[in-house]
Design a protein around this motif. Structure first.
Motif, PDB file in Angstrom:
ATOM      1  N   ASP A 270    -118.624  36.011  84.144  1.00  0.00           N
ATOM      2  CA  ASP A 270    -117.270  37.003  84.773  1.00  0.00           C
ATOM      3  C   ASP A 270    -116.222  35.743  84.969  1.00  0.00           C
ATOM      4  N   LYS A 271    -116.548  34.499  85.230  1.00  0.00           N
ATOM      5  CA  LYS A 271    -115.568  33.648  85.477  1.00  0.00           C
ATOM      6  C   LYS A 271    -114.598  33.534  83.820  1.00  0.00           C
ATOM      7  N   LEU A 272    -115.234  33.529  82.965  1.00  0.00           N
ATOM      8  CA  LEU A 272    -114.843  33.248  81.642  1.00  0.00           C
ATOM      9  C   LEU A 272    -114.057  34.388  81.223  1.00  0.00           C
ATOM     10  N   TYR A 273    -114.309  35.734  81.672  1.00  0.00           N
ATOM     11  CA  TYR A 273    -113.506  36.940  81.619  1.00  0.00           C
ATOM     12  C   TYR A 273    -112.194  36.825  82.385  1.00  0.00           C
ATOM     13  N   GLU A 274    -112.391  36.188  83.690  1.00  0.00           N
ATOM     14  CA  GLU A 274    -111.401  36.206  84.346  1.00  0.00           C
ATOM     15  C   GLU A 274    -110.275  35.380  83.962  1.00  0.00           C
TER      16      GLU A 274
ATOM     17  N   LEU B 135    -101.973  36.780  90.376  1.00  0.00           N
ATOM     18  CA  LEU B 135    -101.657  38.026  90.100  1.00  0.00           C
ATOM     19  C   LEU B 135    -101.966  38.363  88.618  1.00  0.00           C
ATOM     20  N   HIS B 136    -103.272  37.871  88.228  1.00  0.00           N
ATOM     21  CA  HIS B 136    -103.621  38.302  86.917  1.00  0.00           C
ATOM     22  C   HIS B 136    -104.064  39.663  86.676  1.00  0.00           C
ATOM     23  N   HIS B 137    -104.387  40.483  87.950  1.00  0.00           N
ATOM     24  CA  HIS B 137    -104.978  41.608  87.696  1.00  0.00           C
ATOM     25  C   HIS B 137    -104.386  42.617  88.642  1.00  0.00           C
ATOM     26  N   VAL B 138    -104.155  43.770  87.960  1.00  0.00           N
ATOM     27  CA  VAL B 138    -103.535  44.923  88.767  1.00  0.00           C
ATOM     28  C   VAL B 138    -104.071  46.205  88.561  1.00  0.00           C
ATOM     29  N   GLY B 139    -103.972  47.171  89.408  1.00  0.00           N
ATOM     30  CA  GLY B 139    -104.684  48.552  89.404  1.00  0.00           C
ATOM     31  C   GLY B 139    -103.935  49.500  90.149  1.00  0.00           C
ATOM     32  N   PHE B 140    -104.366  50.678  90.372  1.00  0.00           N
ATOM     33  CA  PHE B 140    -103.790  51.495  91.192  1.00  0.00           C
ATOM     34  C   PHE B 140    -104.643  51.687  92.622  1.00  0.00           C
ATOM     35  N   TYR B 141    -104.031  51.883  93.629  1.00  0.00           N
ATOM     36  CA  TYR B 141    -104.671  52.396  94.972  1.00  0.00           C
ATOM     37  C   TYR B 141    -105.055  53.723  94.948  1.00  0.00           C
ATOM     38  N   ALA B 142    -106.253  54.124  95.055  1.00  0.00           N
ATOM     39  CA  ALA B 142    -106.790  55.526  94.806  1.00  0.00           C
ATOM     40  C   ALA B 142    -107.000  56.065  95.990  1.00  0.00           C
ATOM     41  N   GLY B 143    -107.161  55.457  97.115  1.00  0.00           N
ATOM     42  CA  GLY B 143    -107.332  55.836  98.596  1.00  0.00           C
ATOM     43  C   GLY B 143    -108.792  55.599  99.062  1.00  0.00           C
TER      44      GLY B 143
END
Length: 341
Positions: A49-53, A303-311
């Motif tokens: 997971d760290k390598l994926y990050e 800030l290398h990851h982004v998504g949508f807030y869904a609620g």
């Protein structure tokens, strides 16, 4: 006379020391082996997971370089078109100047005082003299226009050369980032290969459960931040189940910022390609309690990851390799802030 002495045999004490040294070396090797056991499934998963990050961080830099390359390509094409058109205009001006010079030669080849002396009609001579003055003015104007066009062309050529240099450097950066991503992914795969078939199957089962849980996500009574946010979020929802692929921006596979930029494009809104650039694409929202559906949410210090807030504390995003677009808790990653586009 040659000596025939027998070789000296090692003493009992020396044999004992050598034996003890060898035994200690064997014991040390055994201790080292015991101190470095095969990592457990959870340890391997944490490292992977760290390598994926880290790979995702490099991917966002790759995406930025790719976006810059595309812009430079367009700018260079436009500049080269300008230079080509400018050269055609310059050639036309030079031809025009040549015509003016020829007319001037035909009209002014004799000294004006001699022309007046020889002329039987002074009025005709004065008309010719006036025409000659006009030709001279046109010639001066044409020369000035040619000089201005030459300066413009030189500037455009210099600008194009600068853009070409930037493009070469950007392509080099692009290649380096691509290699970095591939290196991180290869290291992650190497770690996964140390697991048994049963352990790998267990990790795959965990991802399957996470994907299935996404279908049951409770978004509460979430209200979209705006009409365009609603349209973008709806577009992203239509891609639930699509695989995560580094550098992909749809329509069948995505990385994190590829999903958000693609979804907003479906709503008729253009936002930057990378997560870091998207962080400046709207109004910043620090508190999670103020987030609304369709807001962009950013994670990790860089800030290398982004998504949508869904609620209801859920985000919709493209998480990582081996996972698909899905809902997850906003608390699964270190939340930084939101942005309302």
């Amino acid at each position: 006379m040659a000596s025939h002495r027998r070789p000296k045999q090692p003493s009992r004490t020396r044999v004992t020391v050598l034996t003890a040294t060898a035994a200690a070396a064997v014991a040390l090797t055994a201790q080292t082996a015991q101190a470095d056991p095969k990592p457990s499934k959870s340890e391997v998963k944490a490292k992977v997971d760290k390598l994926y990050e880290e790979a995702e961080h490099a991917t966002e830099q790759y995406n930025g370089a790719k976006e810059k390359q595309d812009k430079l390509d367009d700018q260079i094409d436009a500049l080269q078109d300008k230079v080509a058109r400018g050269q055609e205009e310059l050639n036309t001006l030079r031809d025009s100047l040549g015509s003016v010079a020829s007319a001037q030669y035909r009209s002014g080849g004799i000294d004006p005082s001699v022309q007046l002396f020889l002329s039987g009609d002074p009025d005709t001579y004065l008309e010719k003299a006036s025409a000659l003055d006009q030709l001279g003015a046109k010639q001066t104007e044409a020369i000035q226009e040619i000089q201005a066009k030459q300066r413009t062309l030189a500037q455009q050529r210099q600008e194009a050369q600068g853009k070409l240099k930037d493009l070469a450097e950007t392509r080099e950066e692009l290649g380096a980032k691509k290699k970095e991503v591939q290196s991180k992914l290869a290291a992650a795969q190497k770690l996964l290969n140390t697991l048994t078939a049963a352990e790998r199957a267990a990790l795959a089962a965990d991802e399957s459960r996470a994907n299935r849980a996404s279908a049951r996500a409770d978004l509460g009574n979430a209200v979209p931040a705006s009409q365009r946010a609603a349209a973008a979020f709806s577009a992203a929802q239509s891609k639930i189940g699509s695989p995560y692929v580094y550098g992909a921006s749809g329509p069948s596979s995505f990385d994190c910022s590829g999903l958000t930029s693609w979804a907003y494009a479906q709503a008729g809104v253009s936002i930057p390609r990378t997560s870091q650039a998207q962080a400046s694409a709207g109004t910043r929202i620090s508190s999670q309690s103020q987030l609304q559906q369709g807001d962009l949410v950013f994670f990790y210090g860089d800030l290398h990851h982004v998504g949508f807030y869904a609620g209801n504390g859920q985000v919709l995003h493209a998480p990582k390799p081996g996972a698909s677009v899905r809902y997850e808790s906003i608390n699964n990653m270190p939340y930084m802030f939101g942005v309302r586009v």
